[in-house]
Every structure is written in C-alpha cells, then in structure tokens.
Motif scaffolding. Structure first.
Motif, PDB file in Angstrom:
ATOM      1  N   GLN A 123     -54.692   8.011  86.763  1.00  0.00           N
ATOM      2  CA  GLN A 123     -53.251   7.800  86.733  1.00  0.00           C
ATOM      3  C   GLN A 123     -52.611   8.366  87.991  1.00  0.00           C
ATOM      4  N   VAL A 124     -53.113   9.507  88.501  1.00  0.00           N
ATOM      5  CA  VAL A 124     -52.583  10.080  89.745  1.00  0.00           C
ATOM      6  C   VAL A 124     -52.806   9.105  90.905  1.00  0.00           C
ATOM      7  N   ALA A 125     -54.029   8.553  90.969  1.00  0.00           N
ATOM      8  CA  ALA A 125     -54.325   7.604  92.044  1.00  0.00           C
ATOM      9  C   ALA A 125     -53.462   6.338  91.912  1.00  0.00           C
ATOM     10  N   LYS A 126     -53.274   5.862  90.673  1.00  0.00           N
ATOM     11  CA  LYS A 126     -52.455   4.671  90.449  1.00  0.00           C
ATOM     12  C   LYS A 126     -51.012   4.921  90.845  1.00  0.00           C
ATOM     13  N   SER A 127     -50.475   6.124  90.552  1.00  0.00           N
ATOM     14  CA  SER A 127     -49.096   6.453  90.906  1.00  0.00           C
ATOM     15  C   SER A 127     -48.903   6.481  92.417  1.00  0.00           C
ATOM     16  N   ALA A 128     -49.977   6.801  93.163  1.00  0.00           N
ATOM     17  CA  ALA A 128     -49.897   6.831  94.618  1.00  0.00           C
ATOM     18  C   ALA A 128     -50.313   5.503  95.235  1.00  0.00           C
ATOM     19  N   ASP A 129     -50.370   4.430  94.399  1.00  0.00           N
ATOM     20  CA  ASP A 129     -50.730   3.098  94.880  1.00  0.00           C
ATOM     21  C   ASP A 129     -52.131   3.073  95.473  1.00  0.00           C
ATOM     22  N   HIS A 130     -53.063   3.786  94.793  1.00  0.00           N
ATOM     23  CA  HIS A 130     -54.445   3.783  95.245  1.00  0.00           C
ATOM     24  C   HIS A 130     -55.321   3.453  94.037  1.00  0.00           C
ATOM     25  N   GLU A 131     -56.273   2.564  94.255  1.00  0.00           N
ATOM     26  CA  GLU A 131     -57.145   2.148  93.172  1.00  0.00           C
ATOM     27  C   GLU A 131     -58.369   3.048  93.128  1.00  0.00           C
ATOM     28  N   LEU A 132     -58.537   3.759  92.019  1.00  0.00           N
ATOM     29  CA  LEU A 132     -59.672   4.673  91.843  1.00  0.00           C
ATOM     30  C   LEU A 132     -60.332   4.323  90.512  1.00  0.00           C
ATOM     31  N   LEU A 133     -61.572   3.893  90.578  1.00  0.00           N
ATOM     32  CA  LEU A 133     -62.300   3.544  89.375  1.00  0.00           C
ATOM     33  C   LEU A 133     -62.887   4.779  88.709  1.00  0.00           C
ATOM     34  N   VAL A 134     -63.185   4.632  87.428  1.00  0.00           N
ATOM     35  CA  VAL A 134     -63.773   5.745  86.676  1.00  0.00           C
ATOM     36  C   VAL A 134     -65.150   6.057  87.222  1.00  0.00           C
ATOM     37  N   GLU A 135     -65.878   5.034  87.698  1.00  0.00           N
ATOM     38  CA  GLU A 135     -67.212   5.256  88.227  1.00  0.00           C
ATOM     39  C   GLU A 135     -67.187   6.058  89.524  1.00  0.00           C
ATOM     40  N   ASP A 136     -66.042   6.077  90.183  1.00  0.00           N
ATOM     41  CA  ASP A 136     -65.936   6.849  91.436  1.00  0.00           C
ATOM     42  C   ASP A 136     -65.778   8.350  91.188  1.00  0.00           C
ATOM     43  N   ILE A 137     -65.465   8.736  89.961  1.00  0.00           N
ATOM     44  CA  ILE A 137     -65.284  10.159  89.622  1.00  0.00           C
ATOM     45  C   ILE A 137     -66.613  10.681  89.087  1.00  0.00           C
ATOM     46  N   LEU A 138     -67.264  11.513  89.848  1.00  0.00           N
ATOM     47  CA  LEU A 138     -68.552  12.067  89.419  1.00  0.00           C
ATOM     48  C   LEU A 138     -68.376  13.240  88.452  1.00  0.00           C
ATOM     49  N   HIS A 139     -67.383  14.062  88.712  1.00  0.00           N
ATOM     50  CA  HIS A 139     -67.184  15.240  87.841  1.00  0.00           C
ATOM     51  C   HIS A 139     -65.748  15.710  87.990  1.00  0.00           C
ATOM     52  N   VAL A 140     -65.181  16.160  86.873  1.00  0.00           N
ATOM     53  CA  VAL A 140     -63.826  16.698  86.879  1.00  0.00           C
ATOM     54  C   VAL A 140     -63.768  17.863  85.890  1.00  0.00           C
ATOM     55  N   THR A 141     -63.093  18.933  86.276  1.00  0.00           N
ATOM     56  CA  THR A 141     -62.975  20.126  85.419  1.00  0.00           C
ATOM     57  C   THR A 141     -61.821  20.973  85.912  1.00  0.00           C
ATOM     58  N   ARG A 142     -61.434  21.880  85.043  1.00  0.00           N
ATOM     59  CA  ARG A 142     -60.404  22.853  85.425  1.00  0.00           C
ATOM     60  C   ARG A 142     -61.091  24.139  85.915  1.00  0.00           C
ATOM     61  N   VAL A 143     -60.503  24.736  86.923  1.00  0.00           N
ATOM     62  CA  VAL A 143     -61.052  25.942  87.552  1.00  0.00           C
ATOM     63  C   VAL A 143     -60.341  27.164  86.985  1.00  0.00           C
ATOM     64  N   ALA A 144     -61.087  28.235  86.780  1.00  0.00           N
ATOM     65  CA  ALA A 144     -60.488  29.467  86.235  1.00  0.00           C
ATOM     66  C   ALA A 144     -59.448  30.024  87.200  1.00  0.00           C
ATOM     67  N   LYS A 145     -58.444  30.700  86.638  1.00  0.00           N
ATOM     68  CA  LYS A 145     -57.365  31.273  87.433  1.00  0.00           C
ATOM     69  C   LYS A 145     -57.861  32.517  88.187  1.00  0.00           C
ATOM     70  N   LEU A 146     -57.354  32.684  89.397  1.00  0.00           N
ATOM     71  CA  LEU A 146     -57.620  33.932  90.122  1.00  0.00           C
ATOM     72  C   LEU A 146     -56.858  35.091  89.498  1.00  0.00           C
ATOM     73  N   ASN A 147     -55.656  34.806  88.990  1.00  0.00           N
ATOM     74  CA  ASN A 147     -54.834  35.811  88.319  1.00  0.00           C
ATOM     75  C   ASN A 147     -54.610  35.349  86.887  1.00  0.00           C
ATOM     76  N   PRO A 148     -55.326  35.897  85.917  1.00  0.00           N
ATOM     77  CA  PRO A 148     -55.202  35.424  84.525  1.00  0.00           C
ATOM     78  C   PRO A 148     -53.812  35.608  83.939  1.00  0.00           C
ATOM     79  N   LYS A 149     -52.988  36.483  84.487  1.00  0.00           N
ATOM     80  CA  LYS A 149     -51.678  36.777  83.904  1.00  0.00           C
ATOM     81  C   LYS A 149     -50.617  35.744  84.279  1.00  0.00           C
TER      82      LYS A 149
END
Length: 396
Positions: A261-287
């Motif tokens: 959806q981010v790529a589509k909003s920026a007028d860029h076509e990104l297929l699901v097969e192009d995404i190898l891995h996606v995850t959230r990264v832990a915070k440097l400051n947990p607070k």
C-alpha cells in the motif's frame, strides 16, 4: 714603653684581669694563686692589710726572735747548696709531686724561686732550717738539679703528658669517626645496591610499557579497522533493505499488505513476490511511545532504489500532502510516514550525529546514499563524505 711587671713567684707577666699582691717591703708583685690566696679570701681583704702584706721571701729573711744557732744541719736527703752557692732541689721529689698533681707546677716553681732567691745570699748561721723550702728526696743517692734544669725537666714532662693525652684523645676520636665512616659506607653501599636494583627494574618496566604502548596502538588500529570492516559488512547486508517509520502498530496487522500500500500510494508498483522479508525492529529506547520501525528486505538493490525514488518524487510533487498514515487507510489523526535506507547501528548513530552537527553549523543538506552519509553547507559548496566520527569532528 715601660716593661710589663712579672710575678716574682712564677716569673709570668702580670695581666690586668688577674688578681695580684704587692709586697709592702720589697715591692715585688705576686699572683694571688702563687701566694695561696684564693679569690674569695682576696675579695675580703682590706686595703690596709694589702698595703702591709709581706711576701714569703721577706718573711724568710726576717730572723726569728729565739736563738737557733745550734740547730743541727739537715741530712743529705734534704735539699742542699752546690759549690757555686746555688740552691738545688731533689728531682725525685719534684717529679713525684708533678706526677701526683700536674697542677702543682706553679707551686713547685714558686717554691723553687723562693729557695733560689734565698740562696743568692751568703749562708748565715742565724737562719734556721725553717726559712728554706722543704724538699724531701727518696733514697740517699737522689740527684739534684738547678732551677733552670728543673724548668727544662718540668717542661719536658708536661710536654710528654700533654702529647700523650692529646694523642689518646685524638686516637679515640679518630676511632669513633672511622667507625662512623665505616657505617656510613655500609649504608651507602646498601642504598646504592637498592638504587641499582630499582633502576634496573625501572628500565625493564619502561621497556615493557613501551612495548605495551606499541602493541596497544597496533591493537587500537586493528580494532578500528575491524570495526570499520564490520560496519561496512553490516551495511552491505542491508543494501536491499528499506526502513519505514511512522506506521502505527496493530495486533492483527499485515505488514506485507501495508508495504504494498505504501508503494501504491507513491505511484510505484511493488509485487508481493518482490518482498523477501518484513518485520518490526526493536526500539532503541523502550520507554518511547513511537511505533517500532518496519524493516523490509526487497528482492534486489534496484527495487529498493526504485521504491525510494518513488517516495521522494511523490513528496516533492505534494509538499502539502506528503506520504502519511491517511494514505495507508489508518483511522485517526494523520501522521507522516518516512521511507529510507536501512542503516547499520554504527551508521545510524553517525547519521544522527551528522544531523546534530548540521543544526549547529547551519549546514543545509544531510542525506544518505547507498549506506553512505553526505553533508553540504549550501547549493554551491563541496559535498562532504562522512566516513566516521573523526571526519565529522573535522567539519567546520
């Protein structure tokens, strides 16, 4: 200048600071010590008594009132008169008395003087044996000497005693000094040995410290080089990655759909097969309340650059409506969404420091390209590549 007066007893010069007596008859002067008058007694004498005082010589000249013409002559053991008429004194008696008390030298001299003075007169039967100085000798074969010879003997004896005493004292003092010097030399040798040991240890420690400093410098250089290599390697591993900040967290979220959806909003076509891995990264400051960063690994570096270029172009075309959560379909207030290269931890810290330096120095641009950080003061200044903190500290 008139000659100085001398004591008639010891023949020494009369000093002004030494008490003396003057005979009222012969006018000869004597030290008070030579006539057996101590200082306490002298201070108690009156002027009249002093003026009428008679010396021992004049007392001896005065004849007795009783008849002593029949007094027998003393035996040969006593003092006698030589053929020339000079009175002599037994040397044995005098030397014994000197040995017993060297301080009696003046009394002996005074008594000898009195006898010598009396002997210059012709013998008179009216003079009793009590008018001479008694000098007993040991043995009938005792030798007799004249006054001059006696003075010489006394001088030799005194000189010998003084030399012996001084030699003993000096020898004793020198022995003590020699012992102290020996002890001092021993202490000095001990301290010198300790100093040499300490000096040797210090030289060894200094050499060790120099070696350690050299090794430390080498190790620091090695660590710095390895850190740079590690940072470069980490950045190479992230070269196809992008990180997206500002996406709200949901329990049942689908990060793959959000990225497309981010790529589509920026007028860029990104297929699901192009995404190898996606995850959230832990915070440097947990607070902090900010949402965790989303890290996306794409199929290739070209796809990463295409997505970044599309987002940048969209934000330039829509400066008042840049990419935000409302474009992704999230409810609630709209918050900006940022898409950038995924930097290693060291480069991320360096990028943050570069942004801070930009505000301090008034620089206009700070950006990231292929994992490298650049700075530029204005549109006409030179582009600066920030490799590490040392490069950043040299920026002025």
């Amino acid at each position: 200048m008139s000659p100085k007066k001398k004591c008639a007893g010891c023949c020494r010069i009369l000093e002004k600071n030494i008490a003396s007596m003057q005979c009222g008859q012969c006018k000869d002067n004597y030290h008070t010590v030579c006539v057996n008058i101590d200082d306490e007694k002298f201070s108690m004498l009156t002027k009249e008594w002093k003026a009428n005082w008679t010396c021992p010589v004049c007392v001896c000249r005065k004849p007795r009132t009783r008849d002593n013409t029949n007094t027998p002559v003393r035996s040969g053991s006593s003092g006698g008169v030589t053929a020339s008429g000079a009175t002599v004194t037994p040397i044995t008696y005098i030397t014994d008395e000197l040995a017993a008390s060297p301080a009696s030298y003046e009394n002996i001299t005074r008594r000898t003087k009195v006898v010598a003075t009396k002997s210059n007169r012709s013998p008179s039967p009216d003079i009793s044996h009590e008018n001479t100085v008694e000098a007993e000798a040991i043995g009938s074969s005792a030798a007799y000497v004249t006054e001059n010879r006696l003075r010489e003997i006394l001088r030799q004896e005194i000189s010998h005693v003084l030399k012996t005493t001084i030699r003993d004292l000096v020898s004793e003092e020198f022995s003590s000094i020699k012992q102290e010097i020996s002890n001092f030399n021993d202490s000095l040798n001990f301290f010198n040995s300790c100093f040499e040991n300490i000096k040797k240890e210090m030289e060894e420690k200094t050499a060790t410290i120099k070696n350690l400093l050299t090794e430390n410098a080498s190790l620091q250089y090695t660590v710095s080089d390895l850190s740079n290599r590690m940072g470069t390697l980490e950045q190479v591993l992230r070269e196809s990655n992008v990180e997206i900040n500002g996406i709200p967290e949901r329990k049942s979220e689908n990060l793959v759909n959000i990225i497309t959806q981010v790529a589509k909003s920026a007028d860029h076509e990104l297929l699901v097969e192009d995404i190898l891995h996606v995850t959230r990264v832990a915070k440097l400051n947990p607070k902090t309340d900010r949402a965790r960063t989303v890290a996306v690994k794409l199929r290739s570096l070209r796809q990463r650059d295409a997505l970044l270029a599309a987002v940048a172009t969209y934000n330039k075309r829509n400066p008042t409506n840049k990419l935000s959560t409302s474009h992704l379909g999230f409810e609630g207030p709209s918050t900006p969404v940022f898409v950038a290269e995924h930097l290693s931890p060291s480069n991320k810290s360096l990028h943050a420091a570069a942004r801070k330096k930009k505000r301090e120095l008034g620089y206009k641009y700070v950006w990231v390209r292929n994992g490298r950080i650049y700075m530029r003061k204005d549109d006409f200044s030179q582009v600066l590549l920030i490799r590490n903190m040392d490069c950043l500290n040299n920026v002025k």
